[in-house]
Design a protein around this motif. Structure first.
Motif, PDB file in Angstrom:
ATOM      1  N   SER A 353       5.158  30.152 -13.684  1.00 34.94           N
ATOM      2  CA  SER A 353       4.940  29.868 -14.898  1.00 34.94           C
ATOM      3  C   SER A 353       5.854  28.923 -15.530  1.00 34.94           C
ATOM      4  CB  SER A 353       4.900  31.507 -15.847  1.00 34.94           C
ATOM      5  OG  SER A 353       6.241  31.868 -15.397  1.00 34.94           O
ATOM      6  N   ASN A 354       6.772  28.732 -15.196  1.00 36.20           N
ATOM      7  CA  ASN A 354       7.810  27.806 -16.041  1.00 36.20           C
ATOM      8  C   ASN A 354       7.744  26.364 -15.341  1.00 36.20           C
ATOM      9  OD1 ASN A 354       9.882  27.951 -14.005  1.00 36.20           O
ATOM     10  ND2 ASN A 354      11.070  29.515 -15.160  1.00 36.20           N
ATOM     11  N   ALA A 355       7.104  26.425 -14.266  1.00 36.57           N
ATOM     12  CA  ALA A 355       7.001  24.916 -13.315  1.00 36.57           C
ATOM     13  C   ALA A 355       6.520  23.839 -14.176  1.00 36.57           C
ATOM     14  CB  ALA A 355       6.502  25.212 -11.908  1.00 36.57           C
ATOM     15  N   CYS A 363      14.625  16.707 -14.780  1.00 31.51           N
ATOM     16  CA  CYS A 363      15.270  18.508 -14.496  1.00 31.51           C
ATOM     17  C   CYS A 363      16.004  18.285 -13.237  1.00 31.51           C
ATOM     18  CB  CYS A 363      13.991  19.514 -13.941  1.00 31.51           C
ATOM     19  SG  CYS A 363      12.853  19.306 -15.433  1.00 31.51           S
ATOM     20  N   LEU A 364      17.329  19.056 -13.537  1.00 28.58           N
ATOM     21  CA  LEU A 364      18.187  19.288 -12.269  1.00 28.58           C
ATOM     22  C   LEU A 364      17.518  20.621 -11.502  1.00 28.58           C
ATOM     23  CD1 LEU A 364      21.846  18.941 -12.260  1.00 28.58           C
ATOM     24  CD2 LEU A 364      20.821  21.083 -11.449  1.00 28.58           C
ATOM     25  N   GLU A 400      17.942  16.881 -28.620  1.00 29.22           N
ATOM     26  CA  GLU A 400      17.641  17.624 -27.222  1.00 29.22           C
ATOM     27  C   GLU A 400      18.431  17.185 -26.026  1.00 29.22           C
ATOM     28  OE1 GLU A 400      13.363  17.792 -26.257  1.00 29.22           O
ATOM     29  OE2 GLU A 400      12.802  18.211 -28.313  1.00 29.22           O
ATOM     30  N   ALA A 401      18.865  18.086 -25.148  1.00 24.97           N
ATOM     31  CA  ALA A 401      19.445  17.951 -23.977  1.00 24.97           C
ATOM     32  C   ALA A 401      18.713  17.090 -23.054  1.00 24.97           C
ATOM     33  CB  ALA A 401      19.753  19.268 -23.252  1.00 24.97           C
ATOM     34  N   PRO A 402      19.336  15.751 -22.322  1.00 34.12           N
ATOM     35  CA  PRO A 402      18.411  14.918 -21.534  1.00 34.12           C
ATOM     36  C   PRO A 402      18.071  15.635 -20.257  1.00 34.12           C
ATOM     37  CG  PRO A 402      20.795  14.674 -21.433  1.00 34.12           C
ATOM     38  CD  PRO A 402      20.607  15.553 -22.493  1.00 34.12           C
ATOM     39  N   LEU A 403      18.390  16.906 -19.761  1.00 35.42           N
ATOM     40  CA  LEU A 403      18.187  17.608 -18.729  1.00 35.42           C
ATOM     41  C   LEU A 403      17.679  18.779 -18.797  1.00 35.42           C
ATOM     42  CD1 LEU A 403      20.773  16.311 -16.212  1.00 35.42           C
ATOM     43  CD2 LEU A 403      18.388  16.184 -15.605  1.00 35.42           C
ATOM     44  N   LEU A 404      16.848  19.557 -18.089  1.00 32.60           N
ATOM     45  CA  LEU A 404      16.706  20.917 -17.965  1.00 32.60           C
ATOM     46  C   LEU A 404      17.130  21.403 -16.689  1.00 32.60           C
ATOM     47  CD1 LEU A 404      13.023  21.170 -19.020  1.00 32.60           C
ATOM     48  CD2 LEU A 404      14.967  21.619 -20.562  1.00 32.60           C
ATOM     49  N   LEU A 430      20.840  19.640  -3.877  1.00 31.90           N
ATOM     50  CA  LEU A 430      20.911  19.528  -5.310  1.00 31.90           C
ATOM     51  C   LEU A 430      20.240  18.079  -5.788  1.00 31.90           C
ATOM     52  CD1 LEU A 430      22.427  19.914  -7.831  1.00 31.90           C
ATOM     53  CD2 LEU A 430      24.026  18.485  -7.233  1.00 31.90           C
ATOM     54  N   THR A 431      19.137  18.239  -6.557  1.00 35.45           N
ATOM     55  CA  THR A 431      18.192  17.118  -6.912  1.00 35.45           C
ATOM     56  C   THR A 431      18.091  17.043  -8.274  1.00 35.45           C
ATOM     57  OG1 THR A 431      16.385  18.563  -7.227  1.00 35.45           O
ATOM     58  CG2 THR A 431      17.119  17.772  -4.836  1.00 35.45           C
ATOM     59  N   ILE A 432      17.705  15.834  -8.854  1.00 35.89           N
ATOM     60  CA  ILE A 432      17.253  15.723 -10.207  1.00 35.89           C
ATOM     61  C   ILE A 432      15.992  15.101 -10.155  1.00 35.89           C
ATOM     62  CG2 ILE A 432      17.584  14.269 -12.361  1.00 35.89           C
ATOM     63  CD1 ILE A 432      20.600  14.681 -12.218  1.00 35.89           C
ATOM     64  N   LEU A 433      14.822  15.740 -10.661  1.00 35.69           N
ATOM     65  CA  LEU A 433      13.630  15.342 -10.464  1.00 35.69           C
ATOM     66  C   LEU A 433      12.758  14.902 -11.898  1.00 35.69           C
ATOM     67  CD1 LEU A 433      11.833  18.323  -8.338  1.00 35.69           C
ATOM     68  CD2 LEU A 433      13.174  16.053  -7.559  1.00 35.69           C
TER      69      LEU A 433
END
Length: 470
Positions: A353-355, A363-364, A400-404, A430-433
């Motif tokens: 649901s939150n994808a 997003c990290l 707003e924060a630059p990452l979720l 560990l990724t940032i997408l």
């Protein structure tokens, strides 16, 4: 002004005749508001907006000439793939444009080209649909594009900073700070063509919603009845299948919250295409609605929250301040409503649901082996101090924060995400997408420590990491 705008737009802009205009010169013209126009030269909605925007802009230029100053400037942020198309588009525009980023600038959408925006679009109804459907446009950063600093600073930064996922989009920002004044400039042009409400800054919810509200039995009540309650502002429509699915869940959530003695009301803001459709849909709802005939008030609420897609549920506290814009996700994740009123969490566990939030910006995502008891919780605890630090830093700047931040375990949805982004099967990973940019940043090490995560995030925010294409 010059500092904030230069950081966003670069040193120069381009006029229709090819003349370069220094961003710093806008202050001397008296510009207090900048409209960032994200679009292209293709037909359809972009062409329609271009004509309306030209007339709107012309009225402001006329006033500026008479008054000896210019309050508004528009800057075209192009989604063109070819320089010739960009040149033709800019020549036809009376405003300024971000320079074309020559061979380094590659815009594409996997398999489709650019999709133009309409007033509303339904959100993805499943994770598979989300992952199969990339954002309406995407920026591909290929290996030989990494040195294109002018592109990274002036193009990708804008799309990501303002989380633009549809074209055409028009976002008004304060020229001195770069902060958003109004996210939905398309509605401004429609609702205030003479510019009488300039500069279209946000107003309190109580002021925007003021007026009579309806119940589905025909009873009316004044909007003041919402005072002192948490309010869910629900943007939805009967023609939208995900909306109807969410409404069924939301009816049960509303009942549970009310039965628990909580002061909570939902306000339906319709995007239906006819009053008959509105009446049919509203008959299923136990809450209140803005009358369908009051199009102006419905539009002002859309403008206030920058609504670009439905269904959207904005949850407000008893003072009318936003608690979360992700009410849809929260309702689906918390069927028993134990966490109402759903204050945002710094780190989320990635779920079906939150994808959908993966499409909202970088997003990290820390992938872990969820078969190891406690691994997911330990990962959240590892990331949380770093997430809280980033969120607090940007909140202090009213940004707003630059990452979720997410932790992903092992399930079908995570497997689909790994396949879609071509990630290795390693865990931890560990990724940032960045789905909108179709870029990923990967750190595959045997042990993830807070120091490694913090350095990874810091390097990403400082543009020191080399992206790989998704």
């Amino acid at each position: 002004m010059a500092g904030a705008l230069t950081d966003l737009l670069g040193e120069v802009l381009v006029a229709a005749d090819g003349e370069e205009v220094a961003v710093s010169a806008l202050a001397a013209r008296g510009v207090s508001l900048v409209g960032l126009y994200f679009g292209c030269s293709l037909g359809g909605p972009c062409a329609q907006l271009g004509a309306s925007l030209a007339a709107f802009y012309g009225r402001f230029r006329g006033e500026a000439a008479a008054a000896g100053g210019q309050r508004l400037e528009i800057v075209f942020v192009s989604a063109e793939q070819e320089q010739q198309q960009w040149q033709e588009a800019v020549r036809a525009m009376p405003w300024l444009a971000l320079p074309f980023a020559d061979k380094h600038r590659k815009l594409s959408r996997a398999g489709a080209g650019i999709i133009q925006n309409k007033s509303y679009y339904p959100a993805a109804s499943s994770v598979k649909e989300l992952l199969d459907r990339s954002a309406p446009w995407n920026v591909n950063l290929l290996a030989d594009d990494i040195t294109a600093k002018e592109f990274e600073a002036a193009l990708l930064k804008l799309w990501n900073k303002y989380r633009v996922s549809n074209i055409p989009s028009l976002i008004f920002i304060d020229a001195s700070t770069g902060k958003v004044v109004c996210r939905n400039g398309l509605l401004v042009i429609r609702d205030d063509p003479e510019g009488l409400e300039f500069p279209w800054g946000p107003k309190p919810f109580s002021e925007v919603v003021a007026g009579p509200l309806l119940r589905n039995n025909g009873q009316t009540l004044d909007s003041s009845a919402l005072e002192g309650s948490h309010v869910g502002v629900y943007f939805s429509a009967h023609w939208c299948p995900p909306c109807r699915s969410l409404t069924r869940v939301l009816v049960e959530s509303y009942r549970k919250i009310k039965e628990a003695g909580q002061k909570f009301e939902i306000l339906f803001v319709s995007a239906d295409r006819s009053e008959d459709s509105f009446n049919q849909y509203f008959s299923e709802m136990p809450w209140v609605a803005v009358p369908y005939a009051d199009e102006a008030r419905r539009s002002r609420l859309n403008r206030l929250y920058g609504i670009q897609g439905i269904p959207t549920l904005i949850v407000l506290d008893s003072k009318g301040e936003v608690i979360t814009r992700q009410g849809r996700v929260e309702v689906l994740n918390d069927i028993e409503c134990r966490e109402f009123p759903w204050h945002p969490k710094p780190v989320l566990e990635l779920t079906d649901s939150n994808a959908v939030q993966l499409n909202e910006g970088p997003c990290l995502v820390l992938f872990v082996d969820s078969e190891d008891d406690g691994e997911s919780e330990a990962a959240k605890q590892l990331i949380q101090p770093i997430a809280e630090k980033i969120i607090a830093k940007y909140k202090a700047k009213d940004e707003e924060a630059p990452l979720l931040f997410f932790v992903a375990g092992e399930d079908d949805m995570t497997d689909s995400l790994r396949d879609y982004t071509n990630l290795p099967e390693a865990a931890p990973l560990l990724t940032i997408l960045d789905m909108s940019a179709r870029a990923k940043y990967v750190m595959d090490v045997e042990e993830i420590t807070p120091e490694i995560v913090e350095a990874f995030v810091s390097d990403f925010l400082a543009d020191k990491l080399k992206p790989e294409p998704i």
